[in-house]
Structures are given as C-alpha cells and as structure tokens.
Design a protein around this motif. Structure first.
Motif, short mmCIF file in Angstrom:
data_model
loop_
_atom_site.label_atom_id
_atom_site.label_comp_id
_atom_site.label_asym_id
_atom_site.label_seq_id
_atom_site.Cartn_x
_atom_site.Cartn_y
_atom_site.Cartn_z
N LEU A 71 -5.52 -2.30 1.33
CA LEU A 71 -5.49 -0.91 0.85
C LEU A 71 -4.74 -0.81 -0.47
O LEU A 71 -5.19 -0.14 -1.40
CB LEU A 71 -4.84 0.00 1.89
CG LEU A 71 -5.65 0.29 3.15
CD1 LEU A 71 -4.81 1.04 4.17
CD2 LEU A 71 -6.90 1.09 2.79
N ALA A 72 -3.61 -1.47 -0.56
CA ALA A 72 -2.80 -1.42 -1.79
C ALA A 72 -3.53 -2.09 -2.96
O ALA A 72 -3.59 -1.53 -4.06
CB ALA A 72 -1.45 -2.07 -1.57
N ARG A 73 -4.07 -3.27 -2.72
CA ARG A 73 -4.75 -4.00 -3.80
C ARG A 73 -6.02 -3.27 -4.22
O ARG A 73 -6.34 -3.21 -5.40
CB ARG A 73 -5.10 -5.43 -3.36
CG ARG A 73 -3.92 -6.32 -3.03
CD ARG A 73 -3.03 -6.70 -4.19
NE ARG A 73 -2.10 -5.70 -4.64
CZ ARG A 73 -0.98 -5.29 -4.00
NH1 ARG A 73 -0.64 -5.79 -2.84
NH2 ARG A 73 -0.21 -4.37 -4.52
N ALA A 74 -6.76 -2.73 -3.27
CA ALA A 74 -8.00 -2.03 -3.60
C ALA A 74 -7.70 -0.80 -4.45
O ALA A 74 -8.42 -0.51 -5.41
CB ALA A 74 -8.76 -1.65 -2.34
N SER A 75 -6.64 -0.09 -4.12
CA SER A 75 -6.26 1.08 -4.92
C SER A 75 -5.95 0.66 -6.35
O SER A 75 -6.42 1.29 -7.31
CB SER A 75 -5.05 1.77 -4.28
OG SER A 75 -4.63 2.85 -5.09
N GLU A 76 -5.18 -0.39 -6.48
CA GLU A 76 -4.81 -0.91 -7.81
C GLU A 76 -6.06 -1.30 -8.60
O GLU A 76 -6.22 -0.91 -9.77
CB GLU A 76 -3.89 -2.12 -7.63
CG GLU A 76 -3.50 -2.82 -8.89
CD GLU A 76 -2.68 -4.07 -8.63
OE1 GLU A 76 -2.60 -4.89 -9.54
OE2 GLU A 76 -2.13 -4.24 -7.51
N PHE A 77 -6.95 -2.06 -7.99
CA PHE A 77 -8.15 -2.53 -8.68
C PHE A 77 -9.11 -1.39 -8.99
O PHE A 77 -9.78 -1.38 -10.01
CB PHE A 77 -8.84 -3.64 -7.89
CG PHE A 77 -8.22 -4.99 -8.09
CD1 PHE A 77 -8.90 -5.99 -8.77
CD2 PHE A 77 -6.95 -5.27 -7.62
CE1 PHE A 77 -8.32 -7.23 -8.98
CE2 PHE A 77 -6.36 -6.50 -7.81
CZ PHE A 77 -7.05 -7.49 -8.50
N HIS A 78 -9.17 -0.40 -8.10
CA HIS A 78 -10.03 0.76 -8.33
C HIS A 78 -9.53 1.54 -9.53
O HIS A 78 -10.33 1.93 -10.40
CB HIS A 78 -10.06 1.63 -7.06
CG HIS A 78 -10.98 2.80 -7.18
ND1 HIS A 78 -10.52 4.08 -7.21
CD2 HIS A 78 -12.33 2.87 -7.27
CE1 HIS A 78 -11.55 4.91 -7.30
NE2 HIS A 78 -12.65 4.20 -7.35
N HIS A 79 -8.24 1.75 -9.62
CA HIS A 79 -7.68 2.49 -10.75
C HIS A 79 -7.86 1.73 -12.06
O HIS A 79 -7.95 2.35 -13.13
CB HIS A 79 -6.20 2.80 -10.52
CG HIS A 79 -5.98 3.85 -9.49
ND1 HIS A 79 -6.41 5.16 -9.63
CD2 HIS A 79 -5.41 3.80 -8.27
CE1 HIS A 79 -6.11 5.85 -8.57
NE2 HIS A 79 -5.50 5.05 -7.72
N ARG A 80 -7.92 0.41 -12.00
CA ARG A 80 -8.14 -0.39 -13.21
C ARG A 80 -9.63 -0.51 -13.55
O ARG A 80 -9.99 -1.12 -14.55
CB ARG A 80 -7.56 -1.80 -13.03
CG ARG A 80 -6.06 -1.79 -13.00
CD ARG A 80 -5.39 -3.14 -13.05
NE ARG A 80 -6.12 -4.29 -12.63
CZ ARG A 80 -5.57 -5.41 -12.17
NH1 ARG A 80 -4.25 -5.49 -12.07
NH2 ARG A 80 -6.29 -6.44 -11.82
N GLY A 81 -10.49 0.03 -12.69
CA GLY A 81 -11.92 0.00 -12.93
C GLY A 81 -12.58 -1.30 -12.50
O GLY A 81 -13.72 -1.58 -12.89
N GLU A 82 -11.88 -2.10 -11.69
CA GLU A 82 -12.43 -3.39 -11.26
C GLU A 82 -13.11 -3.32 -9.89
O GLU A 82 -13.67 -4.31 -9.44
CB GLU A 82 -11.32 -4.44 -11.25
CG GLU A 82 -10.77 -4.68 -12.65
CD GLU A 82 -9.66 -5.70 -12.70
OE1 GLU A 82 -9.71 -6.68 -11.92
OE2 GLU A 82 -8.74 -5.53 -13.51
N LEU A 83 -13.05 -2.14 -9.25
CA LEU A 83 -13.79 -1.88 -8.01
C LEU A 83 -14.55 -0.58 -8.19
O LEU A 83 -13.99 0.39 -8.72
CB LEU A 83 -12.84 -1.70 -6.81
CG LEU A 83 -12.35 -2.89 -6.04
CD1 LEU A 83 -11.48 -2.44 -4.86
CD2 LEU A 83 -13.46 -3.77 -5.54
#
Length: 67
Positions: free
Chosen positions: A36-48
């Motif tokens: 959950l934490a990593r997905a949020s980070e990657f989503h905000h960076r546009g990588e998900l």
C-alpha cells in the motif's frame, strides 16, 4: 517489513502478488501494508496507472481483512 528471499519469492503462487508480472508480493499483512505504501508512492510519481493502483489497494486490503 519482513524480507522475502529469492527462493521464498519464487515459491509464492502468482495469486500472492497484487499485479501481473509478480509485482507487489502480498503474502502476509506486513507485505500488504508495504505494498500500500509503495503503490501510493509510485502512483504519485506517475509510475503506476490509476487502475494498477486501485488493484494493489483492493488486493492488499483483502489480505489485511479490510475489504
């Protein structure tokens, strides 16, 4: 977070991962919370994508019993 060895990760079934390509292992609560934490980070960076992020959240929350 608990660590998975390469052998442990390879032994997990595909269903223990949130995304295709064996991405975001979620075999237990600790890994689900980390996903959950990593997905949020990657989503905000546009990588998900939005869909990938939603899938990780849904699958991780199911592991955590929050579905």
């Amino acid at each position: 977070m608990s660590r998975l060895t390469t052998a442990e990760r390879e032994a997990l079934p595909d269903s223990a991962f949130a995304l295709p390509g064996r991405r975001y292992p979620i075999p237990d609560d600790a890994h689900a919370r980390d996903a959950l934490a990593r997905a949020s980070e990657f989503h905000h960076r546009g990588e998900l994508t939005d869909d990938e992020y939603a899938t990780v959240v849904r699958r991780a929350k199911a592991v955590l019993g929050e579905d």
